[in-house]
Design a protein around this motif. Structure first.
Motif, PDB file in Angstrom:
ATOM      1  N   ILE A  51       0.838  -1.206   0.000  1.00 11.30           N
ATOM      2  CA  ILE A  51       0.000   0.000   0.000  1.00 11.30           C
ATOM      3  C   ILE A  51       0.870   1.253   0.000  1.00 11.30           C
ATOM      4  N   ASN A  52       1.938   1.211   0.809  1.00  9.71           N
ATOM      5  CA  ASN A  52       2.766   2.401   0.984  1.00  9.71           C
ATOM      6  C   ASN A  52       3.741   2.632  -0.156  1.00  9.71           C
ATOM      7  N   GLU A  53       3.847   1.679  -1.047  1.00  5.51           N
ATOM      8  CA  GLU A  53       4.721   1.803  -2.219  1.00  5.51           C
ATOM      9  C   GLU A  53       3.983   2.401  -3.407  1.00  5.51           C
ATOM     10  N   MET A  54       2.669   2.301  -3.390  1.00  9.31           N
ATOM     11  CA  MET A  54       1.869   2.739  -4.535  1.00  9.31           C
ATOM     12  C   MET A  54       1.742   4.253  -4.555  1.00  9.31           C
ATOM     13  N   SER A  87      -0.212   7.578  -4.165  1.00  2.96           N
ATOM     14  CA  SER A  87      -1.238   7.829  -3.146  1.00  2.96           C
ATOM     15  C   SER A  87      -2.650   7.569  -3.659  1.00  2.96           C
ATOM     16  N   LEU A  88      -2.893   7.932  -4.913  1.00  2.76           N
ATOM     17  CA  LEU A  88      -4.221   7.738  -5.507  1.00  2.76           C
ATOM     18  C   LEU A  88      -4.619   6.264  -5.496  1.00  2.76           C
ATOM     19  N   PHE A  89      -3.658   5.388  -5.830  1.00  4.18           N
ATOM     20  CA  PHE A  89      -3.935   3.954  -5.859  1.00  4.18           C
ATOM     21  C   PHE A  89      -4.094   3.401  -4.442  1.00  4.18           C
ATOM     22  N   ALA A  90      -3.222   3.858  -3.542  1.00  8.62           N
ATOM     23  CA  ALA A  90      -3.168   3.291  -2.199  1.00  8.62           C
ATOM     24  C   ALA A  90      -4.507   3.401  -1.483  1.00  8.62           C
ATOM     25  N   GLU A  91      -5.117   4.577  -1.535  1.00  9.39           N
ATOM     26  CA  GLU A  91      -6.387   4.783  -0.843  1.00  9.39           C
ATOM     27  C   GLU A  91      -7.477   3.874  -1.390  1.00  9.39           C
ATOM     28  N   ALA A  92      -7.447   3.635  -2.690  1.00 11.91           N
ATOM     29  CA  ALA A  92      -8.491   2.830  -3.320  1.00 11.91           C
ATOM     30  C   ALA A  92      -8.275   1.331  -3.139  1.00 11.91           C
ATOM     31  N   VAL A  93      -7.010   0.901  -3.108  1.00 14.80           N
ATOM     32  CA  VAL A  93      -6.705  -0.533  -3.049  1.00 14.80           C
ATOM     33  C   VAL A  93      -6.740  -1.061  -1.626  1.00 14.80           C
ATOM     34  N   LYS A  94      -6.467  -0.196  -0.639  1.00 16.03           N
ATOM     35  CA  LYS A  94      -6.398  -0.616   0.759  1.00 16.03           C
ATOM     36  C   LYS A  94      -7.670  -1.372   1.155  1.00 16.03           C
ATOM     37  N   GLY A  95      -7.481  -2.605   1.610  1.00 23.08           N
ATOM     38  CA  GLY A  95      -8.613  -3.419   2.051  1.00 23.08           C
ATOM     39  C   GLY A  95      -9.315  -4.173   0.938  1.00 23.08           C
ATOM     40  N   ALA A  96      -8.908  -3.953  -0.317  1.00 24.36           N
ATOM     41  CA  ALA A  96      -9.552  -4.653  -1.436  1.00 24.36           C
ATOM     42  C   ALA A  96      -9.199  -6.133  -1.423  1.00 24.36           C
ATOM     43  N   LEU A 106     -10.272   5.855 -11.338  1.00 26.27           N
ATOM     44  CA  LEU A 106      -9.704   6.848 -10.438  1.00 26.27           C
ATOM     45  C   LEU A 106      -9.183   8.004 -11.286  1.00 26.27           C
ATOM     46  N   ARG A 107      -9.611   9.210 -10.998  1.00 19.92           N
ATOM     47  CA  ARG A 107      -9.249  10.370 -11.817  1.00 19.92           C
ATOM     48  C   ARG A 107      -7.957  11.004 -11.320  1.00 19.92           C
ATOM     49  N   SER A 108      -7.031  11.283 -12.244  1.00 16.26           N
ATOM     50  CA  SER A 108      -5.827  12.062 -11.957  1.00 16.26           C
ATOM     51  C   SER A 108      -5.609  13.032 -13.106  1.00 16.26           C
ATOM     52  N   ILE A 134      -7.612   2.447 -13.897  1.00 14.47           N
ATOM     53  CA  ILE A 134      -8.352   1.255 -13.490  1.00 14.47           C
ATOM     54  C   ILE A 134      -7.345   0.252 -12.944  1.00 14.47           C
ATOM     55  N   ILE A 135      -7.592  -0.240 -11.734  1.00 10.16           N
ATOM     56  CA  ILE A 135      -6.664  -1.124 -11.042  1.00 10.16           C
ATOM     57  C   ILE A 135      -7.313  -2.494 -10.842  1.00 10.16           C
ATOM     58  N   LYS A 136      -6.525  -3.534 -11.046  1.00  6.61           N
ATOM     59  CA  LYS A 136      -6.980  -4.883 -10.683  1.00  6.61           C
ATOM     60  C   LYS A 136      -6.033  -5.458  -9.635  1.00  6.61           C
ATOM     61  N   VAL A 137      -6.606  -5.912  -8.513  1.00  4.94           N
ATOM     62  CA  VAL A 137      -5.819  -6.581  -7.476  1.00  4.94           C
ATOM     63  C   VAL A 137      -5.733  -8.052  -7.874  1.00  4.94           C
ATOM     64  N   GLN A 138      -4.602  -8.424  -8.483  1.00  4.50           N
ATOM     65  CA  GLN A 138      -4.479  -9.773  -9.050  1.00  4.50           C
ATOM     66  C   GLN A 138      -4.119 -10.828  -8.009  1.00  4.50           C
ATOM     67  N   ASP A 139      -3.422 -10.405  -6.952  1.00  8.10           N
ATOM     68  CA  ASP A 139      -3.068 -11.342  -5.890  1.00  8.10           C
ATOM     69  C   ASP A 139      -2.620 -10.555  -4.661  1.00  8.10           C
ATOM     70  N   ILE A 140      -2.599 -11.222  -3.500  1.00 13.28           N
ATOM     71  CA  ILE A 140      -2.163 -10.608  -2.246  1.00 13.28           C
ATOM     72  C   ILE A 140      -1.265 -11.603  -1.524  1.00 13.28           C
ATOM     73  N   ARG A 141      -0.161 -11.104  -0.926  1.00 16.25           N
ATOM     74  CA  ARG A 141       0.742 -11.991  -0.188  1.00 16.25           C
ATOM     75  C   ARG A 141       1.307 -11.268   1.042  1.00 16.25           C
TER      76      ARG A 141
END
Length: 431
Positions: free
Chosen positions: A238-241, A243-252, A261-263, A269-276
């Motif tokens: 989360i902290n590497e992304m 800021s715009l991505f981090a807020e949206a991906v957190k908890g996904a 997400l507008r910038s 458009i983000i896809k969370v493909q995997d989590i580890r």
């Protein structure tokens, strides 16, 4: 001259006459101008063909050739700008540097440089052309690093603050494999152009939610820098992304589609493909002491070695004290006054000969004399321990996250600035 000779002469003349007026054969064509440089059709074709081959091997569908060519042109324009800047900087990648990189690439694939060459040539590409493309990739990476790094500053307070945030979130062990699609908006876009981009972004999300392949959609629709790689940004926390991505991906959750997400660049458009997760970091450390004798005009290599042999013999027999000998004779100013002692250290930080000799010893054992670039040594292993480096690793990780976030943001800004200052013309590929 007989009849046969006359006929042969006439045919030869006709052949020569025909060759003089034969239609010209197109060897290559300029399809773009970047400042004083050009982009050739063959360069575009090489990238498109490579993407097609990779897609075929992975059984992946691709968009139209026209879309692939547009993406390839964008990549070549950015590459040309950075190669021109490398020339102005005097930055060159030597053959030996290039060979080291290729050897590393071959090892990652479980083979040798000869195996890599066979693989490249089997795909129909010239290995020499491939080598030069890798040289360009290394060059552009170094150009970007040199120009973007100096725009980034990370204070110790920023690292401390991020560590606190990570602990409060309880998510400091999570990383996300991210796919990214950018539907861009032109500079000074009108309200209609922004609305049109939003409509395209919504349509992309609709396709993805219907189960369409993300990589294929990214290649055909994204304006992001990783479009030709299927929009794959790789693993990051989360902290590497940005800021715009981090807020949206957190908890996904895994497989989640996030956006648009507008910038300033457009709609993301983000896809969370995997989590580890991430595990505890442990390192073996050693405590040791040594005596260094540096050969000189007065003291030969042989005499330095024999001197240390004598010290080792006396120490093993209990006739001398290691610390006293180090204080009197060692030429290492950093350790001599401390009896030759080094505090707990990761042995991989030492030069190879020192490291390897140290790791071959049992506790309290004294080595035979050995040579490094600093001179002749004897060394004693005092102790070993397994150190928990998790906290240090977290701090280093936090610094790396901040750097990566800022690097992504600043590299995008830097490339936009460079593009705006350049003269770029793109010609239709079919003209």
């Amino acid at each position: 001259m007989n009849l046969n000779k006359l006929l042969a002469s006439a045919l030869l003349g006709l052949s020569l006459s025909h060759s003089v007026f034969a239609a010209p054969v197109e060897i290559d064509k300029v399809v773009g101008i970047v400042n004083q440089g050009v982009i050739l059709k063959s360069e575009v074709d090489t990238i498109v063909n490579r993407v097609k081959l990779q897609a075929k091997e992975q059984k992946q569908e691709l968009p139209s050739d026209e879309t692939l060519r547009i993406q390839a042109m964008e990549r070549l324009v950015n590459q040309a700008l950075m190669m021109q800047l490398a020339g102005r900087m005097g930055l060159e990648i030597s053959d030996s540097q290039l060979d080291q990189t290729l050897v590393g690439m071959a090892k990652e694939q479980g083979g040798s440089i000869a195996d890599l060459r066979r693989t490249i040539e089997a795909s129909g590409e010239s290995f020499q052309v491939y080598r030069e493309e890798i040289r360009k990739e290394i060059t552009t990476q170094q150009v970007m690093r040199a120009n973007v790094d100096r725009r980034i500053y990370i204070s110790p307070q920023e690292v401390d603050n991020l560590l606190k945030i990570m602990e409060s979130q309880g998510q400091n062990t999570e990383e996300y494999d991210i796919g990214h699609i950018l539907v861009d908006i032109p500079n000074n876009a009108t309200a209609d152009e922004i609305a049109s981009a939003k409509t395209r972004a919504d349509k992309v999300i609709e396709f993805l939610q219907e189960g369409k392949e993300f990589k294929r959609i990214a290649i055909s629709s994204s304006s992001g820098s990783k479009a030709l790689e299927g929009g794959q940004l790789g693993w990051m926390s989360i902290n590497e992304m940005p800021s715009l991505f981090a807020e949206a991906v957190k908890g996904a959750k895994k497989e989640a589609i996030v956006g648009p997400l507008r910038s300033g660049a457009g709609f993301h458009i983000i896809k969370v493909q995997d989590i580890r997760g991430r595990q505890v970091v442990e390192t073996t450390e050693v405590r040791s002491r040594h005596i260094l004798i540096n050969p000189s005009i007065i003291l030969s290599e042989e005499k330095a070695r024999n001197m240390l042999n004598g010290f080792a013999k006396d120490l093993r027999a209990g006739k001398a004290d290691f610390g006293e000998l180090a204080k009197e004779y060692s030429e290492d100013p950093g350790s001599a006054l401390k009896g030759g002692e080094y505090d707990w250290t990761d042995p991989t930080t030492y030069v190879p000969a020192f490291r390897d000799t140290l790791l071959s010893l049992d506790k309290n054992e004294i080595s035979d004399p050995f040579r490094t670039k600093f001179g002749w040594h004897i060394i004693q292993l005092l102790d070993t321990r397994v150190a928990d480096k998790t906290e240090l690793a977290k701090r280093n990780r936090a610094h790396g996250m901040l750097f990566n976030r800022k690097f992504k943001e600043e590299s995008f800004n830097w490339q936009q600035e460079m593009r705006e200052q350049a003269h770029v013309e793109i010609f239709p590929l079919d003209q």
